[in-house]
Design a protein around this motif. Structure first.
Motif, short mmCIF file in Angstrom:
data_model
loop_
_atom_site.label_atom_id
_atom_site.label_comp_id
_atom_site.label_asym_id
_atom_site.label_seq_id
_atom_site.Cartn_x
_atom_site.Cartn_y
_atom_site.Cartn_z
N SER A 38 -73.80 56.91 60.01
CA SER A 38 -75.01 56.31 60.39
C SER A 38 -76.06 56.88 61.06
CB SER A 38 -74.54 55.11 61.15
OG SER A 38 -73.77 55.36 62.47
N THR A 39 -75.36 58.15 61.86
CA THR A 39 -76.59 58.90 62.48
C THR A 39 -77.24 59.94 61.45
OG1 THR A 39 -74.97 60.30 63.20
CG2 THR A 39 -75.09 58.68 64.59
N ARG B 195 -75.94 50.39 49.44
CA ARG B 195 -76.56 49.15 49.40
C ARG B 195 -76.23 48.47 47.99
NH1 ARG B 195 -79.96 48.28 53.52
NH2 ARG B 195 -80.73 50.15 54.57
N ARG C 59 -69.91 44.51 62.73
CA ARG C 59 -70.54 45.96 62.81
C ARG C 59 -70.75 46.50 61.75
NH1 ARG C 59 -66.68 45.41 66.97
NH2 ARG C 59 -67.28 45.80 69.00
N ALA D 295 -74.01 45.23 60.29
CA ALA D 295 -75.09 45.73 61.28
C ALA D 295 -75.27 47.23 60.91
CB ALA D 295 -74.82 45.63 62.70
N ALA D 296 -74.30 48.03 60.48
CA ALA D 296 -74.42 49.50 60.33
C ALA D 296 -75.16 49.55 58.98
CB ALA D 296 -73.13 49.90 60.15
N ALA E 37 -77.31 47.36 57.52
CA ALA E 37 -78.76 46.85 57.95
C ALA E 37 -79.57 47.89 58.31
CB ALA E 37 -78.61 45.47 58.30
N ALA E 38 -79.14 48.66 59.27
CA ALA E 38 -79.67 49.70 59.97
C ALA E 38 -79.90 50.92 59.13
CB ALA E 38 -79.06 50.07 61.50
N LEU E 39 -79.41 51.37 58.08
CA LEU E 39 -79.47 52.21 57.29
C LEU E 39 -80.93 52.39 56.92
CD1 LEU E 39 -76.22 52.27 54.90
CD2 LEU E 39 -76.84 53.80 56.87
N PRO E 40 -81.36 53.65 56.78
CA PRO E 40 -82.84 53.94 56.29
C PRO E 40 -83.00 53.45 54.95
CG PRO E 40 -81.79 56.00 56.19
CD PRO E 40 -80.74 55.00 56.98
N THR E 41 -84.28 52.98 54.69
CA THR E 41 -84.62 52.66 53.38
C THR E 41 -84.93 53.73 52.53
OG1 THR E 41 -87.10 52.68 53.96
CG2 THR E 41 -86.07 50.69 54.14
#
Length: 346
Positions: free
Chosen positions: A125-126, A137, A167, A170-171, A173-177
């Motif tokens: 995720s980072t 996705r 979690r 949320a992970a 959803a937080a990924l870059p587009t």
């Protein structure tokens, strides 16, 4: 490196299993139990959710594994074999998401005498890679579609104040587009063959097409799905008209191709036996793949592997039109590969 169905579920170094989703056609208690143990230790809440083709013999007594009771709605067979798994980093807030695609079921067969293939990617995720994000996705969207057709009560309630999938959700959803097209494909609304023909093309016409399948259509005396796929790739300009055409199958049974054998041979197809150094002489081909390649020694190409057999229901018909729900991935071959020639089986 993942070497078996079990290691597909093993956490990356420095991580532990948090929550995951997987789907398939069949599953057995022994394998599901080992999959759950490979993924994580004992938990008070579900750690894995299994979306398996509707059956009266559900494997619903594995601790930590929630069985999603499927409705037969919008598909013929739930045949896709995909896992989307979340892993938490130890001692921190980091999260790793794994997408895995298998040609084999969640049974003993892929671990013993069944030749199967799988593909996977881990996304931190980072430091997410845009192409991998597009794949995650796309797979998450397919699982949302499955959720709509299942009783997901066991994973839609709180355990100690939080849903099991919180979690992971949320992970993702937080990924870059990203605007990249996913390598992951499924057949919810579009048949696999259409997507494969549209995405398999190279910069030049390939000079070799290699197909394999666990099952073929037995009805009919024409060239069937293999011949139709080859002609479609030729019409698109992705395959040269004088290309080498190879068809891998099990010589003991020929998988229903006997009525089509002469037609396929006359069209230039060579029948070949699948051989694996990991299996014995009695190994059966169950993997489904299509390889489009160019080059005499060093080769370049693109490959599809997934759940869809070379049949009308599995390959040429979308789920919403009466076909199976299938899934797979299309990706470029790594550099530096060469051919290892073998004689045909006929």
């Amino acid at each position: 490196m993942h070497t078996t169905l079990y290691t597909l579920f093993m956490p990356p170094e420095g991580c532990f299993g948090d929550f995951g989703l997987f789907c398939g056609f069949t599953a057995t208690p022994q394998i599901l139990g080992q999959i759950r143990r490979s993924f994580t230790g004992e938990m008070a809440r579900p750690a894995l959710a299994a979306f398996i083709h509707p059956t009266v013999n559900a494997v619903s007594d594995i601790p930590g594994l929630a069985w999603m009771w499927m409705r037969k709605e919008g598909y013929n067979l739930l045949h896709a074999k995909v896992a989307l798994l979340g892993f938490r980093k130890k001692g921190g807030d980091g999260y790793v998401i794994r997408l895995a695609i298998s040609t084999g079921n969640w049974t003993q067969d892929p671990l013993t005498d069944s030749i199967d293939l799988f593909w996977s990617v881990d996304v931190d995720s980072t430091a997410a890679v845009p192409q991998d994000v597009a794949d995650l996705r796309a797979a998450w969207t397919m699982f949302d579609w499955l959720r709509e057709r299942a009783d997901c009560g066991l994973i839609e309630r709180d355990y100690d104040g939080e849903r099991p999938d919180a979690r992971l959700r949320a992970a993702i959803a937080a990924l870059p587009t990203t605007r990249l097209a996913p390598r992951f494909i499924d057949s919810r609304t579009q048949a696999l063959n259409t997507q494969i023909v549209g995405r398999m093309g190279l910069d030049q016409s390939a000079d070799r097409l290699i197909l394999g399948s666990g099952y073929f259509e037995s009805e009919g005396e024409d060239g069937g799905v293999p011949e139709r796929l080859g002609k479609a790739l030729m019409r698109k300009g992705s395959l040269s008209t004088d290309a080498h055409l190879d068809l891998f199958l099990n010589p003991q049974s020929c998988q229903g191709l006997v009525p089509r054998a002469q037609v396929l041979e006359d069209a230039g197809w060579t029948f070949r036996r699948a051989v694996s150094p990991l299996h014995g002489d009695d190994a059966r081909l169950h993997a489904k793949f299509a390889l489009l390649a160019s080059g005499k020694k060093q080769i370049s190409g693109r490959i599809y592997l997934g759940s869809g057999n070379l049949s009308r229901a599995g390959f040429e018909t979308a789920a919403n039109a009466g076909g199976n729900l299938e899934a797979g991935v299309i990706f470029d071959l790594p550099e530096g590969l060469d051919w290892h020639g073998r004689k045909g089986i006929r």
